[in-house]
Write a protein that holds these residues in place. Structure first.
Motif, PDB file in Angstrom:
ATOM      1  N   HIS A 110      42.426  37.805  49.466  1.00 25.75           N
ATOM      2  CA  HIS A 110      41.765  37.434  50.399  1.00 25.75           C
ATOM      3  C   HIS A 110      40.535  36.719  49.342  1.00 25.75           C
ATOM      4  CE1 HIS A 110      39.869  37.778  54.406  1.00 25.75           C
ATOM      5  NE2 HIS A 110      39.310  38.274  54.263  1.00 25.75           N
ATOM      6  N   VAL A 111      39.766  35.946  50.550  1.00 23.07           N
ATOM      7  CA  VAL A 111      38.183  35.420  49.993  1.00 23.07           C
ATOM      8  C   VAL A 111      38.071  37.145  49.928  1.00 23.07           C
ATOM      9  CG1 VAL A 111      37.163  36.064  52.810  1.00 23.07           C
ATOM     10  CG2 VAL A 111      36.466  34.481  50.474  1.00 23.07           C
ATOM     11  N   ASP A 112      36.961  36.996  48.576  1.00 19.37           N
ATOM     12  CA  ASP A 112      35.579  38.041  47.735  1.00 19.37           C
ATOM     13  C   ASP A 112      36.730  39.171  47.375  1.00 19.37           C
ATOM     14  OD1 ASP A 112      34.316  36.726  48.238  1.00 19.37           O
ATOM     15  OD2 ASP A 112      32.900  37.428  49.742  1.00 19.37           O
ATOM     16  N   HIS A 113      37.753  38.986  47.754  1.00 17.43           N
ATOM     17  CA  HIS A 113      38.283  40.259  46.782  1.00 17.43           C
ATOM     18  C   HIS A 113      38.431  40.264  44.890  1.00 17.43           C
ATOM     19  CE1 HIS A 113      40.742  41.735  50.346  1.00 17.43           C
ATOM     20  NE2 HIS A 113      39.372  41.807  50.706  1.00 17.43           N
ATOM     21  N   GLY A 114      38.286  39.174  44.452  1.00 19.03           N
ATOM     22  CA  GLY A 114      37.523  39.266  43.044  1.00 19.03           C
ATOM     23  C   GLY A 114      38.591  38.527  42.105  1.00 19.03           C
ATOM     24  N   LYS A 115      39.776  37.329  43.530  1.00 20.32           N
ATOM     25  CA  LYS A 115      40.350  36.261  42.435  1.00 20.32           C
ATOM     26  C   LYS A 115      39.670  35.460  41.134  1.00 20.32           C
ATOM     27  CE  LYS A 115      40.873  34.173  45.834  1.00 20.32           C
ATOM     28  NZ  LYS A 115      40.448  34.731  47.354  1.00 20.32           N
ATOM     29  N   THR A 116      38.359  35.091  41.274  1.00 18.95           N
ATOM     30  CA  THR A 116      37.444  34.445  40.455  1.00 18.95           C
ATOM     31  C   THR A 116      36.952  35.100  39.398  1.00 18.95           C
ATOM     32  OG1 THR A 116      37.204  32.639  42.311  1.00 18.95           O
ATOM     33  CG2 THR A 116      35.869  32.627  40.331  1.00 18.95           C
ATOM     34  N   SER A 117      36.522  36.924  39.772  1.00 20.47           N
ATOM     35  CA  SER A 117      36.399  37.208  38.520  1.00 20.47           C
ATOM     36  C   SER A 117      37.298  37.849  37.737  1.00 20.47           C
ATOM     37  CB  SER A 117      35.831  38.427  39.375  1.00 20.47           C
ATOM     38  OG  SER A 117      34.849  38.316  40.655  1.00 20.47           O
TER      39      SER A 117
ATOM     40  N   ASN B 203      42.110  45.834  43.468  1.00 21.54           N
ATOM     41  CA  ASN B 203      40.672  45.566  42.704  1.00 21.54           C
ATOM     42  C   ASN B 203      39.328  46.222  42.992  1.00 21.54           C
ATOM     43  OD1 ASN B 203      39.011  44.717  40.643  1.00 21.54           O
ATOM     44  ND2 ASN B 203      38.707  42.631  42.049  1.00 21.54           N
ATOM     45  N   LYS B 204      38.361  46.211  42.435  1.00 24.27           N
ATOM     46  CA  LYS B 204      37.087  46.637  42.835  1.00 24.27           C
ATOM     47  C   LYS B 204      37.409  48.485  42.784  1.00 24.27           C
ATOM     48  CE  LYS B 204      35.852  42.595  45.269  1.00 24.27           C
ATOM     49  NZ  LYS B 204      34.856  42.359  46.061  1.00 24.27           N
TER      50      LYS B 204
ATOM     51  N   ASP C 207      36.482  50.431  40.715  1.00 20.03           N
ATOM     52  CA  ASP C 207      35.150  50.724  40.051  1.00 20.03           C
ATOM     53  C   ASP C 207      34.195  51.248  40.823  1.00 20.03           C
ATOM     54  OD1 ASP C 207      32.837  47.936  40.030  1.00 20.03           O
ATOM     55  OD2 ASP C 207      34.700  48.085  40.160  1.00 20.03           O
ATOM     56  N   LEU C 208      33.938  50.822  42.547  1.00 22.80           N
ATOM     57  CA  LEU C 208      33.343  51.091  43.139  1.00 22.80           C
ATOM     58  C   LEU C 208      33.897  52.386  44.319  1.00 22.80           C
ATOM     59  CD1 LEU C 208      32.845  47.114  45.166  1.00 22.80           C
ATOM     60  CD2 LEU C 208      31.193  48.662  43.384  1.00 22.80           C
TER      61      LEU C 208
ATOM     62  N   SER D  73      39.939  46.621  37.929  1.00 28.80           N
ATOM     63  CA  SER D  73      38.528  46.434  38.182  1.00 28.80           C
ATOM     64  C   SER D  73      38.677  45.262  37.665  1.00 28.80           C
ATOM     65  CB  SER D  73      37.549  46.946  37.966  1.00 28.80           C
ATOM     66  OG  SER D  73      36.202  47.074  37.528  1.00 28.80           O
ATOM     67  N   ALA D  74      38.080  44.030  38.188  1.00 22.60           N
ATOM     68  CA  ALA D  74      37.223  42.832  37.464  1.00 22.60           C
ATOM     69  C   ALA D  74      35.531  42.819  36.972  1.00 22.60           C
ATOM     70  CB  ALA D  74      37.684  42.069  38.157  1.00 22.60           C
ATOM     71  N   LYS D  75      35.463  43.823  37.140  1.00 20.10           N
ATOM     72  CA  LYS D  75      34.073  44.216  37.096  1.00 20.10           C
ATOM     73  C   LYS D  75      33.755  44.950  35.466  1.00 20.10           C
ATOM     74  CE  LYS D  75      29.301  45.168  38.366  1.00 20.10           C
ATOM     75  NZ  LYS D  75      29.357  46.047  38.960  1.00 20.10           N
TER      76      LYS D  75
HETATM   77  N1  GTP Z   1      32.307  46.243  41.817  1.00 16.38           N
HETATM   78  C1  GTP Z   1      33.261  45.207  41.441  1.00 16.38           C
HETATM   79  N2  GTP Z   1      33.185  43.733  41.815  1.00 16.38           N
HETATM   80  C2  GTP Z   1      34.124  42.577  42.447  1.00 16.38           C
HETATM   81  C3  GTP Z   1      34.961  42.753  41.350  1.00 16.38           C
HETATM   82  N3  GTP Z   1      35.768  42.115  41.741  1.00 16.38           N
HETATM   83  C4  GTP Z   1      34.809  41.079  42.440  1.00 16.38           C
HETATM   84  N4  GTP Z   1      34.094  41.926  42.322  1.00 16.38           N
HETATM   85  C5  GTP Z   1      32.389  40.750  43.465  1.00 16.38           C
HETATM   86  O1  GTP Z   1      33.204  40.449  44.544  1.00 16.38           O
HETATM   87  C6  GTP Z   1      33.314  39.198  44.537  1.00 16.38           C
HETATM   88  C7  GTP Z   1      33.233  38.193  45.028  1.00 16.38           C
HETATM   89  O2  GTP Z   1      34.088  38.127  44.123  1.00 16.38           O
HETATM   90  P1  GTP Z   1      34.835  37.242  43.075  1.00 16.38           P
HETATM   91  O3  GTP Z   1      35.782  36.966  42.453  1.00 16.38           O
HETATM   92  O4  GTP Z   1      34.320  35.428  43.604  1.00 16.38           O
HETATM   93  O5  GTP Z   1      36.172  36.926  44.504  1.00 16.38           O
HETATM   94  P2  GTP Z   1      37.211  35.394  45.516  1.00 16.38           P
HETATM   95  O6  GTP Z   1      38.740  36.297  45.316  1.00 16.38           O
HETATM   96  O7  GTP Z   1      36.993  34.504  43.865  1.00 16.38           O
HETATM   97  O8  GTP Z   1      36.225  34.916  46.039  1.00 16.38           O
HETATM   98  P3  GTP Z   1      36.564  33.202  46.505  1.00 16.38           P
HETATM   99  O9  GTP Z   1      37.176  31.853  45.214  1.00 16.38           O
HETATM  100  O10 GTP Z   1      35.670  32.905  47.188  1.00 16.38           O
HETATM  101  O11 GTP Z   1      38.252  33.506  47.684  1.00 16.38           O
HETATM  102  C8  GTP Z   1      31.047  38.828  43.425  1.00 16.38           C
HETATM  103  O12 GTP Z   1      30.447  39.500  43.954  1.00 16.38           O
HETATM  104  C9  GTP Z   1      32.359  39.790  42.404  1.00 16.38           C
HETATM  105  O13 GTP Z   1      31.270  39.848  41.731  1.00 16.38           O
HETATM  106  C10 GTP Z   1      35.594  44.223  41.102  1.00 16.38           C
HETATM  107  O14 GTP Z   1      36.232  45.074  39.993  1.00 16.38           O
HETATM  108  N5  GTP Z   1      34.100  45.085  40.905  1.00 16.38           N
END
Ligand code: GTP
Length: 571
Positions: A81-88, A180-181, A183-184, A216-218
């Motif tokens: 899903h969008v913003d779930h952290g794929k790019t990270s 993912n995430k 760490d939050l 955690s992708a972070k």
């Molecule tokens: N704290 C935390 N933040 C994360 C983590 N993974 C991703 N984020 C944050 O979540 C937000 C979305 O992450 P993206 O990696 O852009 O998500 P995406 O799924 O690639 O989103 P789209 O490309 O828009 O579909 C960013 O602000 C990241 O910094 C994680 O493991 N921990």
């Protein structure tokens, strides 16, 4: 089978008398010599035994040959899903590999990158999301062995998570879920477990077989375990590729660069691609002039699992197209020319053959003896979805299986159309209407898309599909006629100068050429022109030029009768 002498049977089975006698000894069959006669059922038993032995031997050899082929790294795609952290996650993985190299090393985007671990190498497709993945799949290529579905443990499964799962399943890739995430503070892996279980996916933690890993992708927490799991699954899948085979693979990306020309990224799946090789991808070919990898390094060759950017195509092949090695330019040209011609022929037939509604889909399924109906269900509420699925589960029969690729709340999306189009399926929606652009896309891709307001109408439609009752009935509707008044032989073909005498002639009508009342030809129009313009139709009283597909022997006075097949809606 009648009685047979041993030497006759040996001959029939293409073996020596001695070999057969040995087998008879092992079976405890008594005989005097190779001229002795065997009873009918003994001979039959010998045949069966030898048949089995031969099958087993062939299987053993095939397995041996396969084992001689070296393993290859798994190719992984990341979706969610969008913003779930794929790019990270991709960034983290990419960084971890760069960190291993000397500082200042250049990286370049070649569509995929490798991560090397102690346990082996993993190749990640460098584009997050399922659009890229589906475009690739649309062309029939299987690129990813494993899909990692990223689910933010702060939110759980969301609509696009379901879509991503549906896409991954449809592709046949193995699936790993990454919560993912973690760490939050708001992260809760149990939410992810629960959501998945609601979809019938049971995590290992609950005794099922779905791998759900906290990451955690972070911070990088859990990522080594994710890589380990990927490699473990890869090992079970026993992925192999022969570096000595002729090179083949998939085009990942392509773009035109003002200076360099066509820059094409590709993934080698089999064999080894070398500078100087000729390759064909779809309707284009290239001679590889140079290759470079994700580290920006020049490469003279690229083996299975390598993603490289190549120079040498004069035109851009489409992402998702498969490419393969050909020996020389002659072969490259001939194959691409053939393909272009084939496409043109297909296009001119496409109008007639395109799936427009469920009845068409049914007919196509029957023609290809397809035994599964692939459906995407969309509804206004979870409740109605469940109701539909409940009834559906009882409809799926032995003969035709109803396969729900995706059942989700909300209007059908463009991604649904892609999914349905790849799976040759249909989209049925209940109480939600697709947007105009989605309808248009479905129309273009020939995906049946139907909306219902009453659940039972939807169910009835599916029942009809399952029972195959919806045999479409067509009738021929004559649109009009035209008389041939003059014949022009041009370099591009023979044009019949016609006067439309009744009704109208349309560009995609079926044409019968009638001579003295008798049909001499039947087929489609190649081009329809008024004055100098291509037109879609010409009405009564107007002149036009007609070229037919594959017919040129016009005579003055011939009548062209235009008709179209219309479906008579069965009650
Ligand atoms: N704290 C935390 N933040 C994360 C983590 N993974 C991703 N984020 C944050 O979540 C937000 C979305 O992450 P993206 O990696 O852009 O998500 P995406 O799924 O690639 O989103 P789209 O490309 O828009 O579909 C960013 O602000 C990241 O910094 C994680 O493991 N921990």
């Amino acid at each position: 089978m009648a009685k047979i002498r041993i030497y006759q049977l040996a001959k029939e089975l293409e073996m020596s008398n001695e070999e057969l006698l040995k087998i008879l000894d092992d079976m405890g069959v008594a005989y005097k010599s190779h001229a002795s006669t065997l009873e009918e059922d003994t001979a039959q038993a010998v045949k069966e035994l030898i048949g089995e032995q031969r099958v087993a031997e062939a299987a053993r050899r095939a397995e041996e040959a396969r084992k001689a082929i070296p393993p290859r790294p798994p190719v992984v795609v990341i979706m969610g899903h969008v913003d779930h952290g794929k790019t990270s996650l991709l960034d983290y993985l990419r960084k971890s590999r760069i960190a291993e190299k000397e500082a200042g090393g250049i990286t370049q985007h070649v569509g995929a990158f490798e991560v090397k671990t102690e346990g082996g190498t993993v190749v990640f497709i460098d584009t997050p999301g399922h659009e890229a993945f589906t475009t690739i799949r649309q062309r029939g290529a299987k690129v990813a062995d494993i899909a990692v579905i990223v689910i933010a443990a702060t939110e759980g499964v969301m609509p696009q998570t379901k879509e991503a799962i549906a896409h991954a399943k449809a592709s046949g890739a193995k699936i790993i879920y990454a919560a993912n995430k973690m760490d939050l503070p708001g992260a809760d892996i149990n939410r992810v477990y629960q959501d998945l279980m609601q979809m019938g996916i049971v995590p290992v933690a609950y005794g099922g077989d779905a791998e759900v890993l906290p990451i955690s992708a972070k911070t990088g927490q859990g990522i080594p375990e994710l890589l380990e799991t990927i490699l473990l699954i890869a090992e079970l899948e026993d992925l192999r590729a022969d570096p000595k085979a002729e090179a083949q693979g998939v085009i990942l990306e392509s773009r035109m660069d003002k200076q360099a020309g066509a820059l094409v990224s590709l993934l080698v799946q089999q064999g080894t691609l070398r500078v100087g090789d000729y390759v064909v991808a779809g309707e284009h070919w290239g001679k590889i002039r140079a290759m470079s990898d994700a580290d920006g390094k020049r490469r003279s060759e690229a083996g299975p699992g390598s993603a490289v950017q190549v120079l040498g195509f004069s035109e851009l092949p489409v992402a998702g197209e498969t490419f393969f090695w050909v020996p020389d330019q002659v072969a490259a040209k001939e194959i691409t020319e053939e393909r272009i011609e084939e496409r043109r022929a297909r296009e001119s037939q496409a109008e007639a053959g395109r799936t427009r509604n469920l009845a068409d889909l049914m007919r196509r399924m029957r023609e290809s003896e397809q035994k599964e109906i692939n459906l995407i269900l969309r509804a206004d509420t979870q409740g109605s979805l469940e109701a539909i699925q409940n009834i559906l589960s009882k409809e799926s029969g032995d003969e035709v299986k109803v396969n729900v690729l995706l059942a989700a709340v909300g209007a059908p999306s463009e991604s649904d159309v892609l999914l349905a189009s790849t799976a040759h399926g249909a989209i049925l929606s209940f109480n939600v209407n697709p947007s105009g652009s989605v309808r248009k896309m479905a129309e273009q891709k020939g995906v049946p898309l139907q909306s219902f307001r009453v659940i039972y109408e939807l169910i009835d439609e599916i029942r009809r599909m399952v029972k195959g009752q919806r045999e479409p009935v067509f009738k021929e509707e004559v649109l009009g006629t035209a008389e041939v008044r003059a014949i022009f032989k041009l370099s591009r073909g023979t044009v019949a100068g016609c006067m439309v005498t009744t009704g109208r002639i349309t560009r995609n009508a079926d044409i019968r050429v009638l001579r003295k009342g008798k049909e001499v030809w039947r087929g489609k129009i190649e081009s329809l022109r008024r004055l100098k313009d291509d037109v879609r139709e010409v009405s009564q009283g107007f002149e036009c030029g007609v070229m037919l597909e594959g017919f040129a022997d016009f005579q003055e006075g011939d009548i062209l009768e235009a008709s179209q097949r219309v479906e008579v809606t069965a009650g």
